[in-house]
Design an enzyme around this catalytic site. Sequence first.
Site, PDB file in Angstrom:
ATOM      1  N   CYS A  92      10.964 -10.415   2.765  1.00 56.14           N
ATOM      2  CA  CYS A  92       9.634 -10.989   2.496  1.00 56.14           C
ATOM      3  C   CYS A  92       9.653 -12.515   2.474  1.00 56.14           C
ATOM      4  O   CYS A  92       8.606 -13.144   2.513  1.00 56.14           O
ATOM      5  CB  CYS A  92       9.073 -10.445   1.197  1.00 56.14           C
ATOM      6  SG  CYS A  92       8.806  -8.675   1.298  1.00 56.14           S
TER       7      CYS A  92
ATOM      8  N   ASN B  38       1.277  -5.338   2.108  1.00 57.48           N
ATOM      9  CA  ASN B  38       2.454  -6.201   2.222  1.00 57.48           C
ATOM     10  C   ASN B  38       3.029  -6.068   3.639  1.00 57.48           C
ATOM     11  O   ASN B  38       3.657  -5.068   3.962  1.00 57.48           O
ATOM     12  CB  ASN B  38       3.481  -5.787   1.165  1.00 57.48           C
ATOM     13  CG  ASN B  38       4.737  -6.650   1.184  1.00 57.48           C
ATOM     14  OD1 ASN B  38       4.928  -7.464   2.082  1.00 57.48           O
ATOM     15  ND2 ASN B  38       5.595  -6.454   0.208  1.00 57.48           N
TER      16      ASN B  38
ATOM     17  N   HIS C 269       3.278 -15.051  -1.014  1.00 55.27           N
ATOM     18  CA  HIS C 269       3.601 -13.781  -0.363  1.00 55.27           C
ATOM     19  C   HIS C 269       2.755 -12.689  -1.016  1.00 55.27           C
ATOM     20  O   HIS C 269       2.572 -12.673  -2.232  1.00 55.27           O
ATOM     21  CB  HIS C 269       5.095 -13.484  -0.539  1.00 55.27           C
ATOM     22  CG  HIS C 269       5.468 -12.089  -0.139  1.00 55.27           C
ATOM     23  ND1 HIS C 269       5.135 -11.563   1.090  1.00 55.27           N
ATOM     24  CD2 HIS C 269       6.130 -11.104  -0.812  1.00 55.27           C
ATOM     25  CE1 HIS C 269       5.582 -10.321   1.160  1.00 55.27           C
ATOM     26  NE2 HIS C 269       6.178 -10.009   0.023  1.00 55.27           N
TER      27      HIS C 269
HETATM   28  O1  UT7 Z   1       7.642  -7.650  -1.142  1.00 55.52           O
HETATM   29  C1  UT7 Z   1       8.941  -7.240  -1.370  1.00 55.52           C
HETATM   30  C2  UT7 Z   1       9.248  -7.180  -2.805  1.00 55.52           C
HETATM   31  N1  UT7 Z   1       8.592  -6.052  -3.386  1.00 55.52           N
HETATM   32  C3  UT7 Z   1       7.791  -6.219  -4.435  1.00 55.52           C
HETATM   33  O2  UT7 Z   1       7.542  -7.324  -4.848  1.00 55.52           O
HETATM   34  C4  UT7 Z   1       7.263  -4.974  -5.104  1.00 55.52           C
HETATM   35  C5  UT7 Z   1       7.425  -5.085  -6.594  1.00 55.52           C
HETATM   36  N2  UT7 Z   1       7.015  -3.851  -7.283  1.00 55.52           N
HETATM   37  C6  UT7 Z   1       5.730  -3.483  -7.397  1.00 55.52           C
HETATM   38  O3  UT7 Z   1       4.843  -4.079  -6.837  1.00 55.52           O
HETATM   39  C7  UT7 Z   1       5.424  -2.325  -8.332  1.00 55.52           C
HETATM   40  O4  UT7 Z   1       6.560  -2.015  -9.082  1.00 55.52           O
HETATM   41  C8  UT7 Z   1       4.925  -1.040  -7.612  1.00 55.52           C
HETATM   42  C9  UT7 Z   1       3.540  -1.273  -6.996  1.00 55.52           C
HETATM   43  C10 UT7 Z   1       5.904  -0.631  -6.531  1.00 55.52           C
HETATM   44  C11 UT7 Z   1       4.791   0.094  -8.610  1.00 55.52           C
HETATM   45  O5  UT7 Z   1       3.928  -0.287  -9.664  1.00 55.52           O
HETATM   46  P1  UT7 Z   1       4.377  -0.169 -11.171  1.00 55.52           P
HETATM   47  O6  UT7 Z   1       3.242  -0.584 -12.005  1.00 55.52           O
HETATM   48  O7  UT7 Z   1       5.672  -0.915 -11.359  1.00 55.52           O
HETATM   49  O8  UT7 Z   1       4.577   1.373 -11.320  1.00 55.52           O
HETATM   50  P2  UT7 Z   1       5.869   2.139 -11.881  1.00 55.52           P
HETATM   51  O9  UT7 Z   1       6.925   2.214 -10.848  1.00 55.52           O
HETATM   52  O10 UT7 Z   1       6.213   1.601 -13.226  1.00 55.52           O
HETATM   53  O11 UT7 Z   1       5.271   3.584 -12.095  1.00 55.52           O
HETATM   54  C12 UT7 Z   1       4.262   3.839 -13.078  1.00 55.52           C
HETATM   55  C13 UT7 Z   1       3.808   5.272 -12.918  1.00 55.52           C
HETATM   56  C14 UT7 Z   1       4.958   6.273 -12.777  1.00 55.52           C
HETATM   57  O12 UT7 Z   1       4.549   7.507 -13.397  1.00 55.52           O
HETATM   58  P3  UT7 Z   1       5.080   7.885 -14.876  1.00 55.52           P
HETATM   59  O13 UT7 Z   1       6.571   7.895 -14.770  1.00 55.52           O
HETATM   60  O14 UT7 Z   1       4.564   6.789 -15.768  1.00 55.52           O
HETATM   61  O15 UT7 Z   1       4.448   9.204 -15.099  1.00 55.52           O
HETATM   62  C15 UT7 Z   1       5.038   6.482 -11.295  1.00 55.52           C
HETATM   63  O16 UT7 Z   1       5.584   7.729 -10.944  1.00 55.52           O
HETATM   64  O17 UT7 Z   1       3.045   5.383 -11.725  1.00 55.52           O
HETATM   65  C16 UT7 Z   1       3.591   6.410 -10.911  1.00 55.52           C
HETATM   66  N3  UT7 Z   1       3.367   6.060  -9.513  1.00 55.52           N
HETATM   67  C17 UT7 Z   1       2.230   6.354  -8.872  1.00 55.52           C
HETATM   68  N4  UT7 Z   1       1.120   7.002  -9.258  1.00 55.52           N
HETATM   69  C18 UT7 Z   1       0.136   7.128  -8.360  1.00 55.52           C
HETATM   70  C19 UT7 Z   1       4.193   5.372  -8.700  1.00 55.52           C
HETATM   71  N5  UT7 Z   1       3.600   5.227  -7.492  1.00 55.52           N
HETATM   72  C20 UT7 Z   1       2.379   5.827  -7.585  1.00 55.52           C
HETATM   73  C21 UT7 Z   1       1.325   5.990  -6.682  1.00 55.52           C
HETATM   74  N6  UT7 Z   1       0.215   6.652  -7.115  1.00 55.52           N
HETATM   75  N7  UT7 Z   1       1.356   5.531  -5.422  1.00 55.52           N
END
Ligand code: UT7
Length: 331
Positions: free
Chosen positions: A115, A285, A255
């Site tokens: 990225c 992204n 970004h």
């Molecule tokens: O550009 C390259 C570098 N990459 C980044 O900068 C990405 C950085 N990370 C992020 O942007 C975020 O971590 C994500 C968007 C990938 C995920 O968001 P988050 O708020 O960190 O979610 P999480 O991984 O903490 O998950 C929270 C909950 C989980 O469920 P439980 O365990 O709380 O029941 C996940 O299973 O959300 C769930 N979850 C989803 N639910 C609905 C994860 N993905 C999804 C989804 N739809 N697509």
Amino acid sequence: MSNIRAAITGVQGFIPEDILTNEELATMVDTNPEWITSRTGISERRILKGKLGTSYMAVEAVKGLLAKTGTRPEDIDLLIVGTVTPDFTFPATANLVASETGCVNAYSYDINAACSGFIYSLVTGAQHIESGRYKKVIVVGADKMSSIIDYSDRTTCVIFGDGAGAVLLEPSADENGLVDFILKSDGAGCKYLHKKAGGSVNPSNPRNVYGGDHYVYQEGQAVFKFAVVNMAQISYDIMERNGLTNESVNWLVPHQANKRIIDATAERMGLPPEKVMLNIQRYGNTTAGTIPLCLWDYESQLRKGDNLIISAFGGGFTWGAIYLRWAYDGK
Ligand code: UT7
């Protein structure tokens, strides 16, 4: 430091026609549009369909850039493509793009910084201009992320999209142009964000293809924590080092990985939302594509002498920030 400064003298983007909305994704994986919008800021992303690679989008962007700036392709000295989704492992995608666009006198190569690919490439291109040896350099950020995304994995497929952007760098006629940069990397971040197979450690074989190891592997929360801290800090550091304030910065060009990371960066810099370029809602992204696509979208609002802070964080880990004074009035 030489006293030649490299200025961006034109920008052009390319996005594929096909749109993948949050609503459509909700029919493919266990997610819902509201979750995606509130956790990432993304409403839709573009997908390049068919047997077309990253070079296709880069070529379209470069052709548009050459036409728009009235530049003859033979006059381009160097063409750099930032990408993690090259058409082939080798040759470099930049070699293909240069040939396809008639940049026959340019030498060309790819930069792999995920990225941060565009900012790494922009700094590299600028230094060729600053050396005094080169007069016209094209820098492209392009990724076909859909080629390495598992559309049954809800944690990654909602985030990424396809797109490309290109800028022309030339020696600045005045004090505008690339003023300062800070670039960083830390390979210890590999374990949180990488593609497991297809490289020399784990070459492609039927087992890893069927096992899904050719898709993006990301531990989202861990990456988020590093990104939010480091992108905000480096953007603040470059401001401070150059005596800039939230008043004198005209634009943050971040970004586009997650709107929450962008908001945290703007907050650390003390910038209001109207100074922050944002198009994540439409493109998601696009990895190396996000920053030139932002510049393209906002070009008409940019004025000569505007102070831009460009910053990114991505796989590697790689991250950095650039202080650039915009060189022309957008139309
Ligand atoms: O550009 C390259 C570098 N990459 C980044 O900068 C990405 C950085 N990370 C992020 O942007 C975020 O971590 C994500 C968007 C990938 C995920 O968001 P988050 O708020 O960190 O979610 P999480 O991984 O903490 O998950 C929270 C909950 C989980 O469920 P439980 O365990 O709380 O029941 C996940 O299973 O959300 C769930 N979850 C989803 N639910 C609905 C994860 N993905 C999804 C989804 N739809 N697509």
